[in-house]
Enzyme design. Structure first.
Site, PDB file in Angstrom:
ATOM      1  N   ASP A 166      -1.678  -3.416   6.312  1.00 52.66           N
ATOM      2  CA  ASP A 166      -1.062  -2.899   5.088  1.00 52.66           C
ATOM      3  C   ASP A 166      -1.033  -4.014   4.051  1.00 52.66           C
ATOM      4  OD1 ASP A 166       0.874  -4.276   6.679  1.00 52.66           O
ATOM      5  OD2 ASP A 166       2.457  -3.486   5.398  1.00 52.66           O
ATOM      6  N   GLU A 223       3.851  -4.410   7.861  1.00 53.80           N
ATOM      7  CA  GLU A 223       4.340  -5.785   7.731  1.00 53.80           C
ATOM      8  C   GLU A 223       5.021  -6.030   6.398  1.00 53.80           C
ATOM      9  OE1 GLU A 223       4.506 -10.137   7.218  1.00 53.80           O
ATOM     10  OE2 GLU A 223       3.485  -8.699   5.927  1.00 53.80           O
TER      11      GLU A 223
END
Lengths: 476, 476
Positions: free
Chosen positions: B100, B166
């Site tokens: 991400d 994250e």
């Protein structure tokens, strides 16, 4: 000789339903000056007032003020200027009010629809603008109509100035008042503003003083952009640390201002003034209720009222530029701006006060030995105002209160500021009186704003009676 | 015996356009975990990774993590778990990364479209996620492919754990790691995370320590609702005054924490550690550039690095509940919440640190003699992490750096925290190494994020070389 008021008073009582209906129509117009989309409603409310005044036989002008500053796509709503009567043998009284209102939405927590006047079982008339300031503004119109229907001669010439931007800084009004001080308002012998509130709920008051307000920013900056506290914490001097440490030196928990040269400017209290405080109807319990807590600085009434009215206060309002949302964010803000203001009182001087603030804040920041940059400046300043409560204008209002409410009014000041008061005083050179209609529990800027039916109806009598006494009162 | 790497290295060079193309495809998927509307793109990115891994012959699982906490309408993106090789005679290395990215929009000030990989004249590959963390994640895939095409035996079994949350707190990952520590990850002999950056732009580093972070709130309340400073200023004790005065006692301008019991917990510096600092490539000028100013606490490199890595720091982040917008508002906020955090280091204990903070803040507030109410509490806490830089895992990485970059790496810590590091260490019981690919100027969370082409291509060699040395390094 006491004026003959019985005919007028009984006519007000007879017309009370009609007057409430007039207020209902006014409240139904959501004239919110702070919301762009409501601007047509503000204008509609100005037109409503103008039409009502014309129907009563007043000469009316709608004065356009041009574009709204910083919002050039928006026209400011007009100021309604009106004259009722032009008899050179009569005194002329200039009255001011505003026809715009604070924002209001049912979802804010209102118990009733804010723009539908709702009368509850305690005869409270709930609705946005009911007490601030549509009730008082219509009070003057209602007084005219009651005189006409009672066949009682109107005792004065009435000049009216009703604006539509009061809740958004009275944009454009100051220039108009200054320009018309010796023109449209030239005949005025005194000024009366009905746009504040009783100190409590039972006893009327006349207000003769307001504090001023100097609003300051302390801006501390260092890094070029916001930083991650993990990466830079412990290596960079942080603007927020410096700001907090500087702001912490301004005032103590009991409101004692730590800046030298502020308290030194405050006018000493006189014996006369002390006496006024003793007589005032005010309970600490009422204050605790308004405050929603018992976290007052003082335990007694007199020191509390003095703290509100006749001594300066310093409040820290917040910090711009820091992390202000709920939750956690590990930012080192690059630039933070602390906001605080000082409420000013006689005989404080704006420039001298600014100098004291700048000098002190600079000294405190210098003590930190920081490499960050600090700027302190006044965002805006506004002078305090105190009128003579022994002027005939106040005497007339005092007699009117006694006649209507059967009690001598309290002579009060306000802790807040109404800048337009000083503008009227300076532009006309005449005494200005604040003559409130509503009570301390009306919730002017809150949800569930209301005006008690009693305050409205007796308030109409009060405004009319004041004009009668003002017509007769010897010059003092 | 030094591993034979020439064939692998020249294959990486030959495939460099293909590897850049792979990064281009990944950057083109706007897998922003913080934006709900982008959740399908995050999932698409996880699938892209899984497909690429399968094509390389890895065994892949997409592990669903259920609903997102506090956003029950949203599914968390899957964790990509993969295994490449299952040879009991080889060491097994567990690697972690995330697929991400941070939010990005052209209007934020990007010079190029953030989701179109753009290579400029300096061979900087611009695009969101290029360095954080798609480049490093693909680095592992590219290393596998280059081995295959060069016909070089892959030196270890590779376990991979790539998450998609994250940048939004790694929601759900900690539970998975803890559950799989002795299951999916059971074979791991060491852990390697490539998700941080060189200290500068020229010299690679290996990172062996991170600070922890305890985040605190100080909540001061008094009145039942926000107050008007004109009406209540000078009569009520103000929460903001108390908060500012309390926060001002936490830390001084030079970052010295004023809370007793914090510095006392810090591990004394050893001679070995001092030597490490002397050798590190770091210029104060680079720090000034990153900071955008010269407002550092220290003038020299060693004290600055110690301030960032091995000493605690305290940052005040902001105030919730006060007036935080531009302009002026004369409010006395009823409840204000000050936010600050302490970056923690060895041997500080979370509970003991909390106790010291609570005791001190309570004492400081008590000194004010205020009737307002104060609460201090930790919003979240996280432990510091320090690995042994003499472990074979670090030795292997150090040799790989020397082989690829012809220089001994700096051994660095980071001032920030990567909580998942400790989770991996505790769940597997193995040494964790942070092996960065990008440099300090990559702008991971900023506009114009980039990864230098050189860092990407040499980084692929570095990751592969590390695996070879890890296969051979004697247990230390």
């Amino acid at each position: 000789m006491a004026p003959q008021l019985d005919g007028f008073f009984s006519q007000v009582d007879s017309l009370s339903d009609h007057f409430i209906e007039r207020l209902r129509k006014a409240v139904a117009i959501p004239s919110i000056s702070a919301e762009e989309a409501r601007r047509p409603d503000v204008v509609r409310m100005g037109n409503f007032l103008a039409d009502e005044l014309k129907a009563l036989g007043a000469e009316v002008e709608l004065r356009e003020l041009g574009k709204q500053p910083h919002k050039e796509h928006l026209d400011l709503p007009p100021v309604v200027l009106a004259r009722y009567g032009n008899d050179k043998s009569k005194r002329t009284i200039l009255v001011y009010g505003h026809y715009d209102v604070q924002p209001a939405d049912l979802s804010d927590g209102w118990n009733t629809k804010p723009f539908e006047l709702t009368i509850d079982e305690k005869d409270r008339m709930l609705g946005r603008g009911s007490t601030d300031d549509k009730g008082p503004v219509l009070g003057w119109l209602n007084a005219i109509e009651a005189h006409q229907k009672a066949g009682v001669d109107f005792p004065v010439n009435l000049l009216m100035c009703f604006e539509g931007m009061e809740e958004y800084g009275s944009e454009g009004l100051e220039d108009l008042i200054n320009a018309e001080g010796k023109k449209y308002f030239a005949d005025a012998d005194a000024v009366c503003i009905s746009d504040n509130y009783w100190l409590g709920t039972e006893k009327p008051c006349l207000t003769y003083g307001l504090r001023g307000c100097n609003y300051y920013s302390i801006e501390v900056s260092g890094p070029g952009a916001d930083l991650h506290s993990g990466v830079f914490g412990g290596t960079a001097q942080e603007p927020m640390t410096d700001l907090v440490r500087t702001m912490a030196t301004l005032v103590d928990t009991n409101g004692k201002i730590q800046i030298p040269g502020i308290m030194e400017q405050v006018a000493p209290i006189t014996a006369d003034e002390e006496t006024l405080y003793d007589e005032i109807s005010f309970e600490m319990e009422t204050l605790h209720e308004a405050l929603g807590s018992k976290t007052t600085i003082f335990e007694d009434k007199k020191l509390t009222l003095m703290g509100r009215w006749r001594y300066p206060s310093l409040s820290i309002h917040g910090v711009e530029g820091g992390f202000s949302a709920p939750g956690a964010k590990t930012v080192i803000p690059a630039k933070v701006i602390g906001k605080f203001s000082i409420r000013t009182v006689p005989d404080m001087d704006i420039d001298k006060t600014n100098e004291c603030v700048y000098k002190y804040v600079n000294e405190q920041f210098a003590k930190l030995g920081s490499k960050n940059t600090m700027k302190v400046f006044a965002q805006h300043t506004g002078k305090w105002w105190v009128a003579s409560p022994s002027h005939w204008n106040f005497n007339a209002a005092s007699k009117a209160v006694e006649r209507v409410w059967n009690v001598k009014p309290d002579f009060t000041r306000e802790g807040g500021s109404i800048p337009i008061t000083i503008t009227f005083e300076e532009a006309t050179g005449k005494n200005v009186l604040l003559l409130p209609m509503g009570s301390s529990t009306d919730g002017a800027h809150s949800i569930n704003e209301k005006l008690d039916k009693r305050n409205y109806i007796e308030g109409i009598k009060l405004l009319g009676a004041y004009l009668h006494y003002a017509a007769e009162e010897p010059t003092s």
